[in-house]
Design an enzyme around this catalytic site. Sequence first.
Site, PDB file in Angstrom:
ATOM      1  N   HIS A 110       0.842  -1.202   0.000  1.00  0.00           N
ATOM      2  CA  HIS A 110       0.000   0.000   0.000  1.00  0.00           C
ATOM      3  C   HIS A 110       0.881   1.257   0.000  1.00  0.00           C
ATOM      4  O   HIS A 110       0.623   2.200  -0.748  1.00  0.00           O
ATOM      5  CB  HIS A 110      -0.894   0.051   1.258  1.00  0.00           C
ATOM      6  CG  HIS A 110      -1.885  -1.063   1.374  1.00  0.00           C
ATOM      7  ND1 HIS A 110      -2.078  -1.770   2.540  1.00  0.00           N
ATOM      8  CD2 HIS A 110      -2.762  -1.592   0.483  1.00  0.00           C
ATOM      9  CE1 HIS A 110      -3.029  -2.671   2.365  1.00  0.00           C
ATOM     10  NE2 HIS A 110      -3.464  -2.599   1.125  1.00  0.00           N
ATOM     11  N   SER A 164      -2.964  -7.708   3.060  1.00  0.00           N
ATOM     12  CA  SER A 164      -3.212  -7.556   4.498  1.00  0.00           C
ATOM     13  C   SER A 164      -3.606  -8.901   5.114  1.00  0.00           C
ATOM     14  O   SER A 164      -3.170  -9.242   6.209  1.00  0.00           O
ATOM     15  CB  SER A 164      -4.337  -6.546   4.733  1.00  0.00           C
ATOM     16  OG  SER A 164      -3.968  -5.283   4.254  1.00  0.00           O
ATOM     17  N   ARG A 182      -1.534  -6.341  -8.253  1.00  0.00           N
ATOM     18  CA  ARG A 182      -0.425  -7.191  -7.839  1.00  0.00           C
ATOM     19  C   ARG A 182      -0.142  -8.277  -8.853  1.00  0.00           C
ATOM     20  O   ARG A 182       0.993  -8.628  -9.113  1.00  0.00           O
ATOM     21  CB  ARG A 182      -0.731  -7.858  -6.500  1.00  0.00           C
ATOM     22  CG  ARG A 182      -0.690  -6.900  -5.361  1.00  0.00           C
ATOM     23  CD  ARG A 182      -1.350  -7.486  -4.139  1.00  0.00           C
ATOM     24  NE  ARG A 182      -2.797  -7.439  -4.290  1.00  0.00           N
ATOM     25  CZ  ARG A 182      -3.641  -7.489  -3.275  1.00  0.00           C
ATOM     26  NH1 ARG A 182      -3.185  -7.631  -2.044  1.00  0.00           N
ATOM     27  NH2 ARG A 182      -4.923  -7.426  -3.480  1.00  0.00           N
ATOM     28  N   LYS A 216     -16.462  -7.552   9.086  1.00  0.00           N
ATOM     29  CA  LYS A 216     -17.193  -7.537  10.350  1.00  0.00           C
ATOM     30  C   LYS A 216     -16.264  -7.525  11.552  1.00  0.00           C
ATOM     31  O   LYS A 216     -16.535  -6.858  12.538  1.00  0.00           O
ATOM     32  CB  LYS A 216     -18.165  -8.704  10.410  1.00  0.00           C
ATOM     33  CG  LYS A 216     -19.342  -8.426   9.498  1.00  0.00           C
ATOM     34  CD  LYS A 216     -20.461  -9.446   9.629  1.00  0.00           C
ATOM     35  CE  LYS A 216     -21.536  -9.178   8.596  1.00  0.00           C
ATOM     36  NZ  LYS A 216     -21.084  -9.512   7.221  1.00  0.00           N
TER      37      LYS A 216
END
Length: 162
Positions: A18, A129, A91, A42
């Site tokens: 990022h 991530s 990517r 969530k």
Amino acid sequence: MATLAVYPGSFDPLTNGHVDIILRGARLFDRIVVAILLNAEKSPLFSMDERVEIAREVFKAQSNVEVDTFDGLLVDYVARRHAQVIVRGLRAVSDFEFEFQMALMNRRLDARIETIFMMPAEQYTYISSRLIKEVFTLGGRVHGLVPELVEARLQLKVRRDA
Ligand SMILES: Nc1ncnc2c1ncn2[C@@H]1O[C@H](COP(=O)(O)OP(=O)(O)OP(=O)(O)O)[C@@H](O)[C@H]1O
Ligand SMILES: [Mg+2]
């Protein structure tokens, strides 16, 4: 007119992939907004406030990098900010199909906005991530793959009772 770009994502957590894209964007556009999506997942590992705080700290020396949050339709947020560009990172070929769909849907929703794709430096092409969280939680080293601040925060969060 100054060109404002929006780089949306969940950034849970911010990775060096990022950071690479954001710095490239900051060289290309007058201003780039790192737009952190609320309620993307969530149960995120990092709260919204933590993600904002981390990104602001990492880019504190870059005066044309801004950190903000958004909810709802991305194109609505982009229009509200009077931005012209959405930045996305690519990517691998595996990113392409979803990104292609999103870019065309967003164009249909608001034809004034262009989506620009940028490739990170090769050494960051395999980082996500999700993978960082998985590897770190299982005890693997993520040094060099995330900003040092993120590494320290992961340590506090995941290994606090280890
Ligand atoms: N290593 C990377 N290099 C280049 N672009 C990246 C990289 N990681 C993520 N991106 C891009 O950053 C944007 C925001 O992605 P997102 O917040 O989903 O990150 P992510 O690492 O894919 O997280 P997750 O694993 O939770 O999906 C997307 O355009 C994504 O393709
Ligand atoms: Mg992703």
